[in-house]
Scaffold this motif. Structure first.
Motif, PDB file in Angstrom:
ATOM      1  N   GLN A 152     -12.726   3.694  -9.099  1.00 23.13           N
ATOM      2  CA  GLN A 152     -12.359   2.970  -7.883  1.00 23.13           C
ATOM      3  C   GLN A 152     -12.176   1.477  -8.144  1.00 23.13           C
ATOM      4  O   GLN A 152     -11.223   0.865  -7.659  1.00 23.13           O
ATOM      5  CB  GLN A 152     -13.422   3.186  -6.791  1.00 23.13           C
ATOM      6  CG  GLN A 152     -13.713   4.633  -6.460  1.00 23.13           C
ATOM      7  CD  GLN A 152     -12.455   5.428  -6.164  1.00 23.13           C
ATOM      8  OE1 GLN A 152     -11.633   5.037  -5.343  1.00 23.13           O
ATOM      9  NE2 GLN A 152     -12.294   6.567  -6.839  1.00 23.13           N
ATOM     10  N   ASP A 199       2.790  17.154  -2.208  1.00 20.89           N
ATOM     11  CA  ASP A 199       1.738  17.341  -1.201  1.00 20.89           C
ATOM     12  C   ASP A 199       2.081  18.346  -0.115  1.00 20.89           C
ATOM     13  O   ASP A 199       1.198  18.724   0.661  1.00 20.89           O
ATOM     14  CB  ASP A 199       1.417  15.998  -0.527  1.00 20.89           C
ATOM     15  CG  ASP A 199       0.949  14.948  -1.530  1.00 20.89           C
ATOM     16  OD1 ASP A 199       0.439  15.345  -2.600  1.00 20.89           O
ATOM     17  OD2 ASP A 199       1.085  13.749  -1.240  1.00 20.89           O
ATOM     18  N   GLN A 239      -8.996   0.706  -9.901  1.00 20.34           N
ATOM     19  CA  GLN A 239      -7.880   0.648  -8.965  1.00 20.34           C
ATOM     20  C   GLN A 239      -7.854  -0.684  -8.221  1.00 20.34           C
ATOM     21  O   GLN A 239      -6.801  -1.295  -8.030  1.00 20.34           O
ATOM     22  CB  GLN A 239      -7.993   1.791  -7.948  1.00 20.34           C
ATOM     23  CG  GLN A 239      -7.838   3.178  -8.534  1.00 20.34           C
ATOM     24  CD  GLN A 239      -6.406   3.468  -8.933  1.00 20.34           C
ATOM     25  OE1 GLN A 239      -5.945   3.021  -9.965  1.00 20.34           O
ATOM     26  NE2 GLN A 239      -5.708   4.212  -8.105  1.00 20.34           N
ATOM     27  N   CYS A 270      -2.116   4.133 -10.968  1.00 21.25           N
ATOM     28  CA  CYS A 270      -3.513   4.393 -11.306  1.00 21.25           C
ATOM     29  C   CYS A 270      -3.915   3.501 -12.474  1.00 21.25           C
ATOM     30  O   CYS A 270      -3.269   3.532 -13.526  1.00 21.25           O
ATOM     31  CB  CYS A 270      -3.702   5.863 -11.672  1.00 21.25           C
ATOM     32  SG  CYS A 270      -5.402   6.303 -12.099  1.00 21.25           S
ATOM     33  N   SER A 299       0.832  -1.208   0.000  1.00 22.43           N
ATOM     34  CA  SER A 299       0.000   0.000   0.000  1.00 22.43           C
ATOM     35  C   SER A 299       0.860   1.250   0.000  1.00 22.43           C
ATOM     36  O   SER A 299       0.596   2.201  -0.744  1.00 22.43           O
ATOM     37  CB  SER A 299      -0.928   0.001   1.230  1.00 22.43           C
ATOM     38  OG  SER A 299      -1.844  -1.051   1.176  1.00 22.43           O
ATOM     39  N   GLU A 300       1.893   1.254   0.834  1.00 19.72           N
ATOM     40  CA  GLU A 300       2.789   2.404   0.900  1.00 19.72           C
ATOM     41  C   GLU A 300       3.464   2.645  -0.442  1.00 19.72           C
ATOM     42  O   GLU A 300       3.531   3.780  -0.931  1.00 19.72           O
ATOM     43  CB  GLU A 300       3.843   2.164   1.980  1.00 19.72           C
ATOM     44  CG  GLU A 300       4.865   3.286   2.111  1.00 19.72           C
ATOM     45  CD  GLU A 300       5.995   2.935   3.069  1.00 19.72           C
ATOM     46  OE1 GLU A 300       6.628   3.864   3.583  1.00 19.72           O
ATOM     47  OE2 GLU A 300       6.255   1.728   3.275  1.00 19.72           O
ATOM     48  N   ARG A 312       6.621  12.725  -3.336  1.00 19.63           N
ATOM     49  CA  ARG A 312       5.397  12.899  -2.545  1.00 19.63           C
ATOM     50  C   ARG A 312       5.463  14.177  -1.725  1.00 19.63           C
ATOM     51  O   ARG A 312       4.481  14.932  -1.636  1.00 19.63           O
ATOM     52  CB  ARG A 312       5.185  11.698  -1.624  1.00 19.63           C
ATOM     53  CG  ARG A 312       3.907  11.831  -0.785  1.00 19.63           C
ATOM     54  CD  ARG A 312       3.631  10.611   0.042  1.00 19.63           C
ATOM     55  NE  ARG A 312       4.670  10.367   1.046  1.00 19.63           N
ATOM     56  CZ  ARG A 312       4.625   9.355   1.902  1.00 19.63           C
ATOM     57  NH1 ARG A 312       3.626   8.487   1.859  1.00 19.63           N
ATOM     58  NH2 ARG A 312       5.597   9.190   2.784  1.00 19.63           N
ATOM     59  N   GLU A 336       2.180   6.569  -7.202  1.00 22.23           N
ATOM     60  CA  GLU A 336       0.974   7.151  -7.798  1.00 22.23           C
ATOM     61  C   GLU A 336       0.380   6.231  -8.869  1.00 22.23           C
ATOM     62  O   GLU A 336      -0.020   6.676  -9.949  1.00 22.23           O
ATOM     63  CB  GLU A 336       1.278   8.518  -8.419  1.00 22.23           C
ATOM     64  CG  GLU A 336       1.803   9.543  -7.439  1.00 22.23           C
ATOM     65  CD  GLU A 336       2.144  10.855  -8.118  1.00 22.23           C
ATOM     66  OE1 GLU A 336       1.235  11.693  -8.273  1.00 22.23           O
ATOM     67  OE2 GLU A 336       3.314  11.037  -8.497  1.00 22.23           O
ATOM     68  N   LEU A 391       2.516   1.601  -3.506  1.00 23.66           N
ATOM     69  CA  LEU A 391       1.578   1.993  -4.560  1.00 23.66           C
ATOM     70  C   LEU A 391       1.186   3.455  -4.435  1.00 23.66           C
ATOM     71  O   LEU A 391       0.976   4.149  -5.437  1.00 23.66           O
ATOM     72  CB  LEU A 391       0.338   1.098  -4.524  1.00 23.66           C
ATOM     73  CG  LEU A 391       0.564  -0.365  -4.913  1.00 23.66           C
ATOM     74  CD1 LEU A 391      -0.735  -1.151  -4.776  1.00 23.66           C
ATOM     75  CD2 LEU A 391       1.105  -0.492  -6.327  1.00 23.66           C
ATOM     76  N   ASP A 392       1.085   3.933  -3.205  1.00 23.42           N
ATOM     77  CA  ASP A 392       0.752   5.344  -2.997  1.00 23.42           C
ATOM     78  C   ASP A 392       1.895   6.239  -3.466  1.00 23.42           C
ATOM     79  O   ASP A 392       1.681   7.258  -4.126  1.00 23.42           O
ATOM     80  CB  ASP A 392       0.472   5.589  -1.518  1.00 23.42           C
ATOM     81  CG  ASP A 392       0.208   7.058  -1.220  1.00 23.42           C
ATOM     82  OD1 ASP A 392      -0.743   7.614  -1.788  1.00 23.42           O
ATOM     83  OD2 ASP A 392       0.968   7.648  -0.428  1.00 23.42           O
ATOM     84  N   LEU A 393       3.116   5.835  -3.171  1.00 28.85           N
ATOM     85  CA  LEU A 393       4.260   6.658  -3.540  1.00 28.85           C
ATOM     86  C   LEU A 393       4.466   6.728  -5.048  1.00 28.85           C
ATOM     87  O   LEU A 393       4.878   7.758  -5.576  1.00 28.85           O
ATOM     88  CB  LEU A 393       5.527   6.125  -2.863  1.00 28.85           C
ATOM     89  CG  LEU A 393       5.657   6.415  -1.371  1.00 28.85           C
ATOM     90  CD1 LEU A 393       6.854   5.684  -0.799  1.00 28.85           C
ATOM     91  CD2 LEU A 393       5.792   7.909  -1.126  1.00 28.85           C
TER      92      LEU A 393
END
Length: 313
Positions: free
Chosen positions: A168, A261, A171, A16, A7-8, A257, A14, A10-12
């Motif tokens: 969603q 952000d 993803q 999609c 999860s970490e 990131r 980005e 995939l978030d970093l």
């Protein structure tokens, strides 16, 4: 632990998954189309089809629920049913009668999409996947199959909120495909294989948890309860790069990131991530991302503002 690290990551990067089109056909049919996106995925909602692409020796037989992820390919072809086979073209509008009236018991239904990532993430994911990855559901209650069917349902029914739901579920489909792929016994060297190597987990937790430290091979090897040589060899075999090269890439993901952000000054970010100077950090950032930290921040924020303005019109 895998789910948290995945999860970490995939978030970093980005990541999609975007649904781009599909095919609903019956009888004998075929299709060949060029590919321009670095990473594409195709999933078979129902029926059967054979997939071929450049750079692979054999065709891939797909059945309902299967997902194929293509990396760095220039074309894809599908065929199904008996000869003679008619040429079909993919459609991007899932609200057409052809999809709305499709019969899952009689039609071959294929959906396709693209996978977008940021610059540093492309290297991590693309190097972790073969040219053609074949992912199969585990059974009727498999989450991959459930996400696929729900995505197709939302794309074709056009209920209120369907556009949001499609994003969603696109993803979720990609996530479940990567989870299933990472769970296979033989993975190529790369980011996904590193994430599932439990013997390397203590060292990887140090790299991810305290990326600004000046880690050495001795410290990382001790954390993994290995000799320096054994650790270095195992890490490189799993990740495809040496530990400190991986750390540099991870720092760049964190930097992107933070710039995207937050409002941290570049000098403070350089110190936080373990670089001796702002100049050293900026040089490393530009080498990986292709532009300076300040230019990157300005560009992504401008793009984000334009997207928000477009969505509110």
């Amino acid at each position: 632990m895998l789910s948290d690290r995945l999860s970490e990551a995939l978030d970093l990067v980005e990541v999609c998954g975007v649904l781009t089109g599909g095919i609903a056909a019956r009888g004998g049919w075929r299709l060949r189309a060029p590919l321009s996106d670095p990473v594409k995925f195709f999933a078979l909602v129902s029926g059967r089809a054979r997939l071929t692409t450049d750079g692979t020796d054999e065709a891939l037989d797909l059945v309902a629920g299967d997902v194929a992820i293509l990396t760095g390919r220039s074309w894809v072809a599908f065929e199904a049913g008996p000869e003679p086979r008619q040429e079909v073209q993919p459609e991007s509008d899932f609200s057409t009668d052809r999809f709305a009236s499709a019969d899952r018991d009689a039609d071959d239904i294929v959906i396709g999409g693209s996978v977008s990532l940021n610059a540093a993430g492309s290297t991590l994911l693309i190097e972790s996947l073969p040219p053609l990855a074949h992912i199969r559901p585990a059974g009727d209650d498999d989450r991959l199959l459930a996400a696929l069917l729900r995505l197709f349902d939302e794309a074709t029914t056009q209920r209120p909120g369907s556009a949001f739901a499609v994003r969603q579920y696109g993803q979720l489909l990609l996530l479940e495909a990567l989870r299933s792929y990472a769970g296979q016994p033989a993975l190529p060297s790369g980011w996904l294989r590193l994430l599932v190597d439990e013997r390397l987990r203590p060292a990887l937790d140090l790299l991810h948890g305290r990326p600004g430290c000046s880690w050495g091979l001795d410290e990382l090897a001790r954390a993994a309860a290995m000799s320096r040589t054994t650790f270095a060899e195992r890490f490189r075999e799993a990740a495809g790069v040496p530990p400190l090269t991986y750390l540099g890439r991870w720092r760049m993901l964190l930097a992107q990131r933070a710039l995207r952000d937050g409002d941290a000054r570049v000098a403070a970010l350089a110190e936080e991530l373990g670089y001796g100077s702002e100049s050293a950090f900026s040089t490393a950032f530009k080498r990986v991302v292709g532009e300076s930290p300040l230019r990157y921040r300005a560009r992504v924020r401008q793009a984000g503002g334009e997207r928000v303005r477009t969505e509110t019109l």
